[in-house]
Design a protein around this motif. Structure first.
Motif, PDB file in Angstrom:
ATOM      1  N   GLN A  80       0.805  -1.218   0.000  1.00  0.00           N
ATOM      2  CA  GLN A  80       0.000   0.000   0.000  1.00  0.00           C
ATOM      3  C   GLN A  80       0.840   1.272   0.000  1.00  0.00           C
ATOM      4  O   GLN A  80       0.606   2.208   0.760  1.00  0.00           O
ATOM      5  CB  GLN A  80      -0.976  -0.010   1.178  1.00  0.00           C
ATOM      6  N   ILE A  81       1.867   1.256  -0.880  1.00  0.00           N
ATOM      7  CA  ILE A  81       2.731   2.424  -1.052  1.00  0.00           C
ATOM      8  C   ILE A  81       2.559   2.916  -2.486  1.00  0.00           C
ATOM      9  O   ILE A  81       2.877   2.185  -3.430  1.00  0.00           O
ATOM     10  CB  ILE A  81       4.213   2.075  -0.810  1.00  0.00           C
ATOM     11  N   PRO A  82       2.041   4.144  -2.685  1.00  0.00           N
ATOM     12  CA  PRO A  82       1.934   4.668  -4.049  1.00  0.00           C
ATOM     13  C   PRO A  82       3.328   4.745  -4.677  1.00  0.00           C
ATOM     14  O   PRO A  82       4.242   5.355  -4.120  1.00  0.00           O
ATOM     15  CB  PRO A  82       1.335   6.064  -3.852  1.00  0.00           C
TER      16      PRO A  82
ATOM     17  N   GLY B 203       1.069  11.119   3.755  1.00  0.00           N
ATOM     18  CA  GLY B 203       0.748  12.544   3.902  1.00  0.00           C
ATOM     19  C   GLY B 203       1.274  13.412   2.786  1.00  0.00           C
ATOM     20  O   GLY B 203       1.273  14.652   2.902  1.00  0.00           O
ATOM     21  N   CYS B 204       1.721  12.814   1.704  1.00  0.00           N
ATOM     22  CA  CYS B 204       2.247  13.589   0.579  1.00  0.00           C
ATOM     23  C   CYS B 204       1.143  14.481   0.005  1.00  0.00           C
ATOM     24  O   CYS B 204       0.039  14.010  -0.283  1.00  0.00           O
ATOM     25  CB  CYS B 204       2.769  12.625  -0.488  1.00  0.00           C
TER      26      CYS B 204
ATOM     27  N   THR C 169       2.184  17.770  -4.903  1.00  0.00           N
ATOM     28  CA  THR C 169       3.407  17.010  -5.154  1.00  0.00           C
ATOM     29  C   THR C 169       3.111  15.826  -6.070  1.00  0.00           C
ATOM     30  O   THR C 169       3.838  15.563  -7.031  1.00  0.00           O
ATOM     31  CB  THR C 169       4.020  16.514  -3.828  1.00  0.00           C
ATOM     32  N   ILE C 170       2.018  15.134  -5.785  1.00  0.00           N
ATOM     33  CA  ILE C 170       1.618  13.983  -6.609  1.00  0.00           C
ATOM     34  C   ILE C 170       1.364  14.446  -8.041  1.00  0.00           C
ATOM     35  O   ILE C 170       1.839  13.818  -8.998  1.00  0.00           O
ATOM     36  CB  ILE C 170       0.367  13.301  -6.015  1.00  0.00           C
TER      37      ILE C 170
END
Length: 196
Positions: free
Chosen positions: A57-59, A87-88, A92-93
């Motif tokens: 579960q890490i983008p 919390g990014c 930023t994404i």
């Protein structure tokens, strides 16, 4: 394998589109972490991205490339992984997604002479990049015969006596590199003597 529709190596045709990705990581606990996901496309970068999204579960963005010479030797190969911390911010994404959509393929970047720093700056354009560490990558495992002995010792005296009475050797297999360590019944008896 013939080239695919994009005139590139048909990786998914060679690997197949059915099966599983297994990731085994030593994270310092008693047992290794094992993550599993189904193969979704047979393209390695897409399947790694899916693994991180589903299992950990890490983008994640993963991009890989290889340029193969006519004699089938590897001219160049490489890739990158970008992962978001919890919390990014959405901005930023968005910036990372925009950068990734505009950069050339990894194969193009490497074959044009770009190094890892150049590729990182291109993929993370608009960000202040601070390199924290750099190291050589190699495939190695820290297993040893001594660690295999410790595994046998930890199985308990009752199990060890059964191993010693068996006429066949006892084999300990490393979960990371699949190396096997074989112990004769006499060697197991010697380990039992260590416990006395």
């Amino acid at each position: 394998m013939p080239l695919n529709k994009k005139r590139k190596l048909d990786v998914s045709g060679a690997l197949g589109k059915e099966g599983y990705i297994y990731v085994v990581k030593d994270i310092g606990l008693k047992e290794p972490f094992i993550g599993t996901t189904e193969i979704v496309s047979g393209e390695v970068a897409e399947d790694i991205t899916n693994y991180y999204a589903v299992s950990e579960q890490i983008p994640t963005v993963c991009s890989l490339g290889a340029l193969i010479n006519p004699d089938l030797s590897v001219n160049c190969a490489g890739g990158f992984i970008i992962q978001l911390l919890p919390g990014c911010p959405d901005e930023t994404i968005d910036k990372i997604e925009n950068n990734i959509s505009e950069i050339p393929s990894v194969t193009e970047m490497i074959s044009s002479g770009m190094n890892t720093d150049d590729i990182a700056k291109r993929a993370l354009f608009g960000f202040n990049i601070e390199k924290l560490d750099e190291s050589e990558i190699s495939y190695k495992c820290t297993c040893s015969r001594e660690k295999a002995e410790a595994a046998i010792l930890s199985s308990g005296i009752k199990n060890m006596k059964e191993m010693a009475e068996d006429s066949k050797p006892t084999t300990v297999e490393c979960h990371f590199c699949n190396k096997r360590y074989s112990f004769t019944p006499d060697e197991v008896k010697a380990l039992i003597d260590k416990l006395k």
